[in-house]
Each structure stands twice: as C-alpha cells, then as structure tokens.
Scaffold this active site. Structure first.
Site, PDB file in Angstrom:
ATOM      1  N   GLY A 180       0.841  -1.193   0.000  1.00 25.62           N
ATOM      2  CA  GLY A 180       0.000   0.000   0.000  1.00 25.62           C
ATOM      3  C   GLY A 180       0.873   1.238   0.000  1.00 25.62           C
ATOM      4  O   GLY A 180       1.850   1.326   0.750  1.00 25.62           O
ATOM      5  N   ALA A 181       0.538   2.179  -0.881  1.00 34.03           N
ATOM      6  CA  ALA A 181       1.373   3.372  -1.032  1.00 34.03           C
ATOM      7  C   ALA A 181       0.572   4.647  -0.852  1.00 34.03           C
ATOM      8  O   ALA A 181       0.749   5.620  -1.550  1.00 34.03           O
ATOM      9  CB  ALA A 181       2.055   3.368  -2.394  1.00 34.03           C
ATOM     10  N   GLY A 182      -0.336   4.617   0.132  1.00 35.01           N
ATOM     11  CA  GLY A 182      -1.019   5.851   0.507  1.00 35.01           C
ATOM     12  C   GLY A 182      -0.178   6.590   1.531  1.00 35.01           C
ATOM     13  O   GLY A 182       1.043   6.407   1.603  1.00 35.01           O
ATOM     14  N   GLY A 226       1.649   4.130   4.033  1.00 38.55           N
ATOM     15  CA  GLY A 226       2.685   3.325   3.392  1.00 38.55           C
ATOM     16  C   GLY A 226       3.902   4.149   3.004  1.00 38.55           C
ATOM     17  O   GLY A 226       5.046   3.748   3.233  1.00 38.55           O
ATOM     18  N   PHE A 275     -13.995  21.676  12.263  1.00 39.18           N
ATOM     19  CA  PHE A 275     -14.466  20.391  11.757  1.00 39.18           C
ATOM     20  C   PHE A 275     -15.353  19.722  12.797  1.00 39.18           C
ATOM     21  O   PHE A 275     -15.254  20.022  13.981  1.00 39.18           O
ATOM     22  CB  PHE A 275     -13.267  19.481  11.426  1.00 39.18           C
ATOM     23  CG  PHE A 275     -13.202  19.118   9.967  1.00 39.18           C
ATOM     24  CD1 PHE A 275     -12.692  20.006   9.050  1.00 39.18           C
ATOM     25  CD2 PHE A 275     -13.669  17.877   9.514  1.00 39.18           C
ATOM     26  CE1 PHE A 275     -12.642  19.684   7.701  1.00 39.18           C
ATOM     27  CE2 PHE A 275     -13.623  17.547   8.174  1.00 39.18           C
ATOM     28  CZ  PHE A 275     -13.107  18.446   7.252  1.00 39.18           C
ATOM     29  N   GLN A 332     -17.844   3.966   9.486  1.00 37.53           N
ATOM     30  CA  GLN A 332     -18.343   5.334   9.501  1.00 37.53           C
ATOM     31  C   GLN A 332     -19.104   5.675   8.228  1.00 37.53           C
ATOM     32  O   GLN A 332     -18.609   5.432   7.125  1.00 37.53           O
ATOM     33  CB  GLN A 332     -17.182   6.312   9.647  1.00 37.53           C
ATOM     34  CG  GLN A 332     -17.629   7.757   9.571  1.00 37.53           C
ATOM     35  CD  GLN A 332     -16.551   8.707  10.025  1.00 37.53           C
ATOM     36  OE1 GLN A 332     -15.695   9.099   9.245  1.00 37.53           O
ATOM     37  NE2 GLN A 332     -16.559   9.059  11.293  1.00 37.53           N
ATOM     38  N   HIS A 345     -20.319   8.817   6.229  1.00 40.46           N
ATOM     39  CA  HIS A 345     -20.060  10.254   6.131  1.00 40.46           C
ATOM     40  C   HIS A 345     -21.362  10.950   5.757  1.00 40.46           C
ATOM     41  O   HIS A 345     -22.069  10.481   4.867  1.00 40.46           O
ATOM     42  CB  HIS A 345     -18.991  10.502   5.062  1.00 40.46           C
ATOM     43  CG  HIS A 345     -18.429  11.878   5.060  1.00 40.46           C
ATOM     44  ND1 HIS A 345     -19.166  12.972   4.696  1.00 40.46           N
ATOM     45  CD2 HIS A 345     -17.194  12.339   5.383  1.00 40.46           C
ATOM     46  CE1 HIS A 345     -18.406  14.058   4.801  1.00 40.46           C
ATOM     47  NE2 HIS A 345     -17.204  13.697   5.211  1.00 40.46           N
ATOM     48  N   LEU A 399     -17.455  11.867  -2.149  1.00 38.71           N
ATOM     49  CA  LEU A 399     -17.352  12.746  -0.990  1.00 38.71           C
ATOM     50  C   LEU A 399     -17.515  14.218  -1.343  1.00 38.71           C
ATOM     51  O   LEU A 399     -16.905  14.724  -2.278  1.00 38.71           O
ATOM     52  CB  LEU A 399     -15.971  12.523  -0.365  1.00 38.71           C
ATOM     53  CG  LEU A 399     -15.670  13.260   0.926  1.00 38.71           C
ATOM     54  CD1 LEU A 399     -16.623  12.841   2.021  1.00 38.71           C
ATOM     55  CD2 LEU A 399     -14.231  12.986   1.348  1.00 38.71           C
ATOM     56  N   GLU A 407     -16.650  17.550   4.536  1.00 38.63           N
ATOM     57  CA  GLU A 407     -17.179  18.123   5.760  1.00 38.63           C
ATOM     58  C   GLU A 407     -16.706  19.573   5.927  1.00 38.63           C
ATOM     59  O   GLU A 407     -17.291  20.350   6.671  1.00 38.63           O
ATOM     60  CB  GLU A 407     -16.695  17.275   6.936  1.00 38.63           C
ATOM     61  CG  GLU A 407     -17.218  17.697   8.267  1.00 38.63           C
ATOM     62  CD  GLU A 407     -16.912  16.672   9.350  1.00 38.63           C
ATOM     63  OE1 GLU A 407     -16.827  15.472   9.043  1.00 38.63           O
ATOM     64  OE2 GLU A 407     -16.741  17.090  10.502  1.00 38.63           O
ATOM     65  N   ARG A 444     -19.644  12.840  12.866  1.00 38.20           N
ATOM     66  CA  ARG A 444     -20.273  12.294  11.667  1.00 38.20           C
ATOM     67  C   ARG A 444     -21.357  11.270  11.947  1.00 38.20           C
ATOM     68  O   ARG A 444     -22.376  11.237  11.262  1.00 38.20           O
ATOM     69  CB  ARG A 444     -19.196  11.666  10.779  1.00 38.20           C
ATOM     70  CG  ARG A 444     -18.332  12.711  10.131  1.00 38.20           C
ATOM     71  CD  ARG A 444     -17.190  12.103   9.384  1.00 38.20           C
ATOM     72  NE  ARG A 444     -16.415  13.156   8.737  1.00 38.20           N
ATOM     73  CZ  ARG A 444     -15.224  12.944   8.171  1.00 38.20           C
ATOM     74  NH1 ARG A 444     -14.688  11.734   8.191  1.00 38.20           N
ATOM     75  NH2 ARG A 444     -14.583  13.938   7.597  1.00 38.20           N
ATOM     76  N   HIS A 463     -17.765   5.379   4.498  1.00 39.17           N
ATOM     77  CA  HIS A 463     -16.598   6.226   4.318  1.00 39.17           C
ATOM     78  C   HIS A 463     -15.327   5.674   4.937  1.00 39.17           C
ATOM     79  O   HIS A 463     -14.257   5.741   4.342  1.00 39.17           O
ATOM     80  CB  HIS A 463     -16.919   7.595   4.920  1.00 39.17           C
ATOM     81  CG  HIS A 463     -15.850   8.627   4.726  1.00 39.17           C
ATOM     82  ND1 HIS A 463     -15.416   9.011   3.481  1.00 39.17           N
ATOM     83  CD2 HIS A 463     -15.130   9.354   5.618  1.00 39.17           C
ATOM     84  CE1 HIS A 463     -14.470   9.942   3.619  1.00 39.17           C
ATOM     85  NE2 HIS A 463     -14.270  10.156   4.901  1.00 39.17           N
ATOM     86  N   GLU A 518      -5.668   3.057   7.786  1.00 37.18           N
ATOM     87  CA  GLU A 518      -7.058   2.624   7.938  1.00 37.18           C
ATOM     88  C   GLU A 518      -7.200   1.121   8.126  1.00 37.18           C
ATOM     89  O   GLU A 518      -8.118   0.656   8.792  1.00 37.18           O
ATOM     90  CB  GLU A 518      -7.899   3.080   6.726  1.00 37.18           C
ATOM     91  CG  GLU A 518      -9.396   2.859   6.931  1.00 37.18           C
ATOM     92  CD  GLU A 518     -10.242   3.399   5.789  1.00 37.18           C
ATOM     93  OE1 GLU A 518      -9.718   4.183   4.964  1.00 37.18           O
ATOM     94  OE2 GLU A 518     -11.431   3.040   5.725  1.00 37.18           O
ATOM     95  N   ARG A 533     -14.729   7.870  14.159  1.00 38.14           N
ATOM     96  CA  ARG A 533     -13.575   8.740  13.941  1.00 38.14           C
ATOM     97  C   ARG A 533     -14.027  10.170  13.662  1.00 38.14           C
ATOM     98  O   ARG A 533     -14.996  10.387  12.951  1.00 38.14           O
ATOM     99  CB  ARG A 533     -12.774   8.225  12.744  1.00 38.14           C
ATOM    100  CG  ARG A 533     -11.665   9.157  12.312  1.00 38.14           C
ATOM    101  CD  ARG A 533     -10.884   8.590  11.157  1.00 38.14           C
ATOM    102  NE  ARG A 533     -11.619   8.578   9.896  1.00 38.14           N
ATOM    103  CZ  ARG A 533     -11.841   9.661   9.138  1.00 38.14           C
ATOM    104  NH1 ARG A 533     -11.421  10.848   9.528  1.00 38.14           N
ATOM    105  NH2 ARG A 533     -12.490   9.547   7.999  1.00 38.14           N
ATOM    106  N   SER A 593      -8.126  11.001  10.372  1.00 33.17           N
ATOM    107  CA  SER A 593      -7.625   9.824   9.648  1.00 33.17           C
ATOM    108  C   SER A 593      -6.319  10.122   8.916  1.00 33.17           C
ATOM    109  O   SER A 593      -5.395   9.306   8.917  1.00 33.17           O
ATOM    110  CB  SER A 593      -8.655   9.307   8.650  1.00 33.17           C
ATOM    111  OG  SER A 593      -8.860  10.249   7.634  1.00 33.17           O
TER     112      SER A 593
END
Lengths: 313, 569
Positions: free
Chosen positions: B10-12, B15, B114, B229, B231, B241, B244, B275, B341, B372, B383, B388
C-alpha cells in the site's frame, strides 16, 4: 441506445488493434466511467482500463474519447455522444498501449523524475512551519492541483514529434518548485529546464490547457517558468534568445524582423549554428520566401513603444 | 525469489510515510495495486488535525478529549494520547518536506473547524489536503528512489507465515500476471479500508479489504469491524465525498421543509456534530419522509457563504458537484446522503504498529500494520473528521521506526518459494476453471445492496440475521461464476473477482460483529438496543476464524484520563 466504439488491443491474441462496438443505454446521470463499467461487467469482462477513485482526484481513468484525452469519471456520458449517437474510446496517445485502454506510463514518470520533483529547502527548517504568505502559496496553488493523469501528455503536439520533450505534466510539476518561496534551487532548476527538451521546446499550442481536468493548466505554468528563466538571466539558449529577439524586434519596429530573429536565436557567435541555417535559407531563396532585406517599421511604431514603456513601468 | 528487508503493501499516506522512515537504513519495497499518487488517501479533502493553535489557542489535551468523546469512549486512550501529542510535529515535518498548505495572514498553516473538534484544528490545503500530502510524500519517495523500490500495479495475495513469524508476501504483477514471492524480514500492511462492500460509498474501487482479509486468512483476528463510519455528505446516488469542510466553513443541512434539522439532534454543535450523529440525523429525517421531495437525500446549503469564499476554500468540490450532479453550490443547494466512508476497525496492532493476535498482545513477529487497515484503536467507535490523515501519517512513521528497529541485524526467515507460489497459482486456477452461470457483477450488486439496507446507518437483529444469511448465499454463488478473460496480460477481471471474494468475507465479518454488539455506540447503531451499554459492551470485538465459523472474543479498552460519560452535543 448509444454505441461505444472501443479500440481493443490484446497482443496475447492478435498483434494489431481493432475497433469493437458495444450498444448501451446510457443511464441517467451516468459518467463515462460508469458506462465503461457497465460494458465490462455486463457485456465483456475482458475489457481492460484503469480506474480507482471515481471522483476526479486519483488520475487513473484518463482515456481518449472522440479523439481527445479526458478523465472518464469526470464526464457525463451523454455529453460525449456525437451526432451518430457514438462515443469512440481509445487509449491515451504518446504512450505505448499495453492492453485495450491501458498504456505504459513509464516514460511519463521517468520525465517527472527528471525535473527533481521535490523541495530543495533553503536552510535547516525551523522548529515549527516555515512561513509562506497566502500570495506565495497562490503562486504554486494551481500547479499543485495536478493529478498526474497524463491527459496533457497524451494530446501534446510536441511529444508527438519529439520523445525527448519533458511534456506538460512534468513541466507543470517543475513550476510547483520553481515558484515555491521555500525552494533554494530556482536558478539551477530554470537552467536545467532551459535545456533541449525543456520549456523552450513547447510549441505554445495550449492543447494541454484544453485537456487538463484540473486547474493545473500546464502551458500557463510553462509560461511562468519562462518568465522566471528570463528574469534569472538564463539567456544562453536558443529558446530564450528567440523570445528576447522576438520581443526586441516588435519593440523596435512594431513587427518581426524575420531575417534577424533566426540569427539572434541561434546566437551571433554560434558559427556552427549559423552555418546550419544556410541550407534552410537557400531553400527559402529558391521558393521565393526570403523576407525583404530592408526591414521597415510599421507606421504606428510610436504607439507600440508606448505600450512597451507602460508595460515596463 | 525477490528479496527486500521490508515490504510495505500500500502506497497511501501510511505506506509512503513508513517507507521514508524505514529506508533510512533498510532496503525497502513498496507494493501498490495502483500507483502511489493514485492511492485513496489523495481523495481526503478537508484537513489533517493538529493542535497547532494557529487561529485559536489549542492543546493536545483538548484534541485528545474531543477524539475520545467523538469515539464514544471506545478509544484506547494511551494510544490517543501519544497520537495527538505527535500531531504538531508530524504536520511541521510535512511542511518541511514541501507539502503545500493554505496559510493564515501571518503565513502560518491555516486551520479550520471540523465536526466534533472543539477548536479549529484542521490544517488544510484548500479542499484537497489528502492530495497535497500524498504528493508531498510521493515526491520524497522519488527523492529516495535509490533505497525504495516501488512495485506499481502489483497485487498482494497472501502472507507467508511460519508459526508466529511473518516472512514475506505472495504477490502478482497485474501487468504480466506473473506470481512472485517476496521474502522480507518484515511486512507492513497499509492497505486502507473496505468501503466498497456498501452500495453508497465514498471509497475508491481499490478499497476492497485485500489487506485485512489476507491477515484474517492466516489466523489474525479483526478488531471492531462492526464500526463503519457513514459520512454525512456523499453526493446523492454517487456517494462520492463532498467535504465536511463545507460545514466547517458554515454550510447548513436542510430537510424538505427547509428546516435546519440538526437543532433537534445536536443543538450545541448543529451541523458540526460528529459524523455518526449527523449521518443518523439525516437518515432519521429521510426515514420520516422529510427527505428532499420524499427521496433519500437532504440538502447541503452553501449559498450564504458566497462565491468568493467557496472559490477560495472549496473550489475543487464545487467543480465536483457541477461535474457529477450538474449543480453549482454557489446558486443551489446540493442533494446529499450518508455514504460509507471509513473503517474504524481493522487489523489489531499495539501502539508501535506491531500486529497482535489476542487481548494479551501476543505478537505476530515481523508483521506490522498502519493507517485505515489497522486498529490501534485511536478512533474508537467513531472517527472525527481530519483524524484519519493524522492517523495515517503518525502511525505510518511509527510503523517505519518499529520495522527499522525490528529488522535491523535480523536474518531472513525460511520460505518455501514453490509451495507458497503454488497456493496462489491454485487460487488463480480455481477461478479460471469455473464454468458456472452466476454473474459476479450481480453478486457484487446484491452484496452492496444488502449491506447498505441491512447493515448500514441503522441496524437491528432481524436485519442483520437476514444480511448474514444473504451474504452466505452469495458466497456459495460466488463459487459458481465464470470468467471471460483467461489471459495473463493486464487482466483486471480476475483481480476484481478476487477483490469480490475478499469483500464477501469482510461483509460477513462486519455483519456478524454488528449482530453480536447489542448496544449502540459511535458508528454502530442498533434500533433494538438504542443505548450505549458500558456494563456489557465496553470492549473491543476480536473476530476470529474457526472451523465452526466466526468466533468473537473481547479485548479491554484502555482508559486513562477520561472516564466514559454520556455523549451529547
């Protein structure tokens, strides 16, 4: 009922690409990607393309639709249907097809890598954030919206004839650092970007601005780098010399001195370069295309000079 | 056999942040089934939380309290404390890396309000904060390309496990279809969430539970999977999305009568309640027939913010609504609905991101998780927005540090390459051989439909039981499908089928845990048990696989500073 004419390619099965047609009722509000999924999931599972976020931010699903690159998830399908109720889909251009609508992005990313796409900060960072004004942020705001989808790269006219060109996306990315008030390598960057394959090889067609699905507008960013390069005194290349000669000519006489610009662009002391112009000149002579030897100013040259003066102020 | 000290899947945000840490001393591989810049972290819009205090005085204690209250007191408070304390440093580091942030008039990082946060602490880059951070981290990876090898468009199938030791992963190259084993001293999962099991979701097509299910299949439990969750502002029908941040900037929620209905549900915080509360309020309005024109949507009204502010703060999502709904939020209200979400639950890890097998903290050596897909748990039952991205970066970095500590000077484990490869090749073969008549597309649609209607914002025993039965039926039908594309080259169909298999498994786990938790807490709401029940259910669920089906055990919640109290806004 709309026809989706899709360019299919699977070298495992046959070496040449071909078009295949699929009929589909476009559901109300469906995006082009929704339709491609309908085709894949209900008509032919072997159709390959990339997709992920479906909200125009990941940049996976760029394809050519009716000859122009776009993001499939961002566009309502019914807006793309042509007069024959058809949407023609092809893979992105200027990259090698892998299968169906999937192309090989390797050269694209290699070029992004070439522009040193990371901040080279001025000094050791402070404990907290570096200060940057909202105005300074705005200089890099547009470039930073780029999602690397490759739509600009696909339809770039320069890339079509010159593989060596860095391309609109990499250059837009470069502007994000050239313009960053926190970066220390501005001069080095604009010098590198003035090399062959860089900013001055752009033909100013602005096709990339038309294709960009975000506010990144690569050609606008390229122009910004050109401005910085000239401001930083990076003049020692054909592109910069051409731009300066062009400006000077208009400033002096109100029109272009077409005898002078090629010579000045090449550089007056660049003997091999000037010699290379001779065959072109001879061919022009033979076709009767040589501009008049004596260059005349336009009548309203004073007005032109006034415009330049006001611009300088 | 490919070999790297560490493999990160994973490369988010998690990662890549992990890779940047681990590559300081180790040979690191990052594997992604897309490209790093295509990861779903990039879709995060509104902000990343930290008590910088750039627009109002703030403190980590307030951030911690808001997070715990927002999570309905199911959060492990020792972890929350470390997490919120790390937040300011983490944000400053991102800024130092070059991340582009919107600024205050003094040139500091701008912060906005938020939901559930008592102070404006969402640091942001217009309305594309995830994108800004994702690209900043990707830039750093490109800078460090000598010590980090990125495997673009590779799919992770399974973990290589030897007893209580993880020795690598079995993967395949999507482009060529080749199966390979990557041997590693340590494996880190940063594989994201699984919102795709629901019909209406903000999640990318890639968010399909591959990571969590690969862990589950080798005997690792999943923690708190019932907490999903929803959203409050997904664009109507599409579910994508709409940040928010719109409400953070002051947008209203209106029902069909034009009432700001949040007055009834959360009078003190109104539209900026957490949320779970806002999503339930919306669903209640819709269920009572007060949706717009009686449909399953309500209005998000930004008109009073004015075009200038919308263009400065929310330009991208304004365009999004124009492109996807044909509605300009400057002149018209937007129809929105709750959209699946975020998964609060996931692979259980200790505070250093090491994967654990039980409530005693027994480790699966050499296996780490962050972001996540992991459950630390800092988010508890719900959350807060902007927490996040912070989770992904804080624990991404921490996983990197842990893995560095772990793998330094350690030898590679034994891997029987042929045997491991054969396991995955069999999976491929099994799907290729099927000659049934079931449509995978139909199965996927039915799964998403039943999860939305029976295991969504509101749940009860009867609906959950029906849901589980339906899902089990779908799992049987799944075995009787048929694949069209039998080639190896960029065969996206075969990967979608494998993802569907994972999602079906995950859906059963979510619904089963939801059935077992006979109370309402955070994002999990049972209409037949509408109250929180701390006496019976103040624990984390730990779902295990067993020959007799799923087994649910418990893990205590760590409570340090804040005793569970009634949660009102």
């Amino acid at each position: 009922m709309a026809t989706f004419r899709i360019k299919r390619f699977n070298p495992e099965k046959q070496p040449e690409p071909y078009f295949e047609e699929f009929q589909l009722d476009i559901p109300d509000g469906a995006t082009l990607l929704d339709c491609m999924n309908q085709i894949k999931w209900t008509l032919d599972g072997s159709l390959s393309y990339r997709m992920s976020c479906r909200s125009a931010i990941c940049g996976s699903c760029a394809v050519k639709s009716n000859g122009h690159a776009l993001l499939a998830c961002q566009r309502q399908a019914e807006h793309l249907v042509d007069n024959n109720d058809t949407i023609t889909l092809e893979p992105l251009g200027n990259m090698k097809p892998v299968k169906d609508l999937v192309v090989d992005f390797t050269p694209f990313w290699d070029k992004v890598n070439k522009i040193k796409p990371y901040l080279e900060p001025k000094e050791e960072p402070p404990v907290k954030e570096r200060r940057q004004s909202q105005e300074e942020f705005l200089v890099i705001d547009d470039a930073s919206t780029c999602i690397m989808c490759g739509a600009c790269y696909s339809d770039c006219n320069t890339l079509e004839v010159d593989d060596n060109f860095l391309g609109p996306a990499a250059l837009a990315k470069a502007q994000r650092f050239v313009g960053d008030s926190r970066d220390s390598k501005t001069l080095q960057r604009v010098q590198d970007l003035s090399e062959p394959g860089g900013i001055w090889d752009c033909t100013h067609c602005a096709e990339c601005v038309e294709r960009c699905p975000k506010p990144a507008r690569p050609f606008d960013r390229i122009k910004e780098i050109m401005t910085v390069a000239l401001e930083e005194g990076v003049h020692n290349n054909n592109g910069a010399r051409h731009a300066l000669s062009f400006t000077n000519s208009v400033k002096r006489s109100g029109n272009l001195n077409e005898n002078r610009i090629p010579v000045e662009s090449m550089g007056i002391f660049n003997i091999p370069g000037l010699l290379s112009l001779i065959p072109v000149g001879l061919r022009m002579l033979l076709k009767g295309k040589v501009p008049p030897i004596l260059h005349h100013s336009i009548e309203e040259v004073r007005d032109v000079k006034r415009i330049f003066k006001e611009l300088d102020q | 056999m490919i070999q790297h000290d560490v493999v990160i899947v994973g490369a988010g945000l998690a990662g890549m942040r992990c890779a940047l840490e681990a590559c300081k001393e180790l040979d690191v591989a990052v594997l992604t089934k897309v490209y790093p810049s295509r990861s779903h972290s990039g879709a995060a819009q509104g902000g990343i939380a930290a008590s910088l205090g750039n627009s109002e005085p703030d403190s980590w204690e307030e951030h911690m309290f808001d997070t715990v209250k927002g999570g309905d007191f199911l959060n492990d408070q020792d972890a929350v404390e470390e997490y919120v304390k790390a937040a300011p440093r983490i944000i400053y580091e991102l800024e130092h890396m070059g991340c582009v942030f919107s600024r205050t008039p003094e040139g500091k990082i701008a912060q906005r309000s938020f939901g559930g946060h008592s102070k404006p602490r969402a640091c942001f880059s217009a309305d594309r904060t995830g994108h800004a951070i994702l690209h900043a981290l990707h830039e750093q990876l490109m800078k460090n390309s000598r010590s980090v090898k990125i495997y673009n468009e590779w799919y992770m199938h399974s973990l290589v496990i030897d007893g209580d030791q993880c020795n690598g992963v079995i993967v395949s190259n999507i482009q060529t279809g080749e199966v390979e084993v990557i041997r590693a001293k340590a494996v880190v999962f940063c594989t994201g969430g699984y919102g795709r099991v629901f019909k209406i979701t903000s999640n990318a097509f890639a968010s399909t539970a591959d990571g969590v299910m690969a862990a589950f299949e080798v005997g690792i439990p999943l923690e708190d999977p019932e907490f999903v969750q929803f959203h409050p502002s997904g664009l109507y029908r599409q579910g994508i999305l709409f940040s928010e941040a719109a409400r953070g900037e002051g947008a209203y929620l209106l029902n069909d009568k034009g009432e700001r209905f949040m007055e009834t549900y959360a009078p003190s915080r109104m539209e900026l309640a957490p949320r779970d509360i806002v999503a339930r309020a919306e669903q209640s309005e819709m269920d009572a027939g007060r949706g717009i024109n009686g449909e399953d949507c309500i209005h998000l009204d930004l008109r009073h913010l004015g075009e200038a502010r919308i263009m400065e703060r929310l330009p991208q999502i304004r365009q999004l609504a124009i492109d996807f709904l044909g509605i300009d939020c400057v002149t018209d209200p937007l129809p929105i609905q709750p959209t699946a979400h975020y998964s609060m639950g996931g692979i259980p890890v200790d505070n250093n991101c090491h994967v654990i097998l039980d409530s005693e903290g027994t480790k699966m050596h050499g296996f780490f998780a962050a972001g996540e897909c992991a459950c630390v748990s800092v988010h508890g039952g719900n959350r807060l927005g902007t927490n996040s991205l912070l989770d992904a970066v804080v624990f991404g970095e921490r996983a990197g540090k842990s893995v560095l500590e772990y793998a330094r000077g350690r030898d590679f484990g034994n891997v029987n390459e042929g045997q491991e490869k054969a396991r995955v090749l069999e999976k491929f073969e099994d799907i290729f051989q099927r000659e049934g008549s079931e449509s995978y597309n139909q199965i996927r649609d039915e799964m998403k439909e039943i999860m939305m209607s029976h295991c969504g914002v509101f749940r009860d025993e009867q609906r959950l039981k029906t849901c589980i039965e339906t899902l089990k039926g779908l799992q049987e039908r799944f075995k009787k499908g048929k694949v069209t594309d039998k080639g190896k080259l960029f065969n996206t169909e075969i990967y979608e089928i494998m993802e569907l298999g994972n999602m079906l498994g995950m859906a059963v786990i979510i619904a089963t845990a939801a059935l077992e938790r006979r109370e309402s807490r955070g994002g999990h709401y049972r209409t037949d048990f509408p109250k929180r029940d701390d006496k019976k259910f103040l624990y984390h669920s730990m779902v295990y696989d067993s020959p007799d089906g799923l087994v649910i055990k418990t893990k205590p919640v760590v409570i340090t500073k804040y005793q569970p109290a009634e949660r009102t806004y």
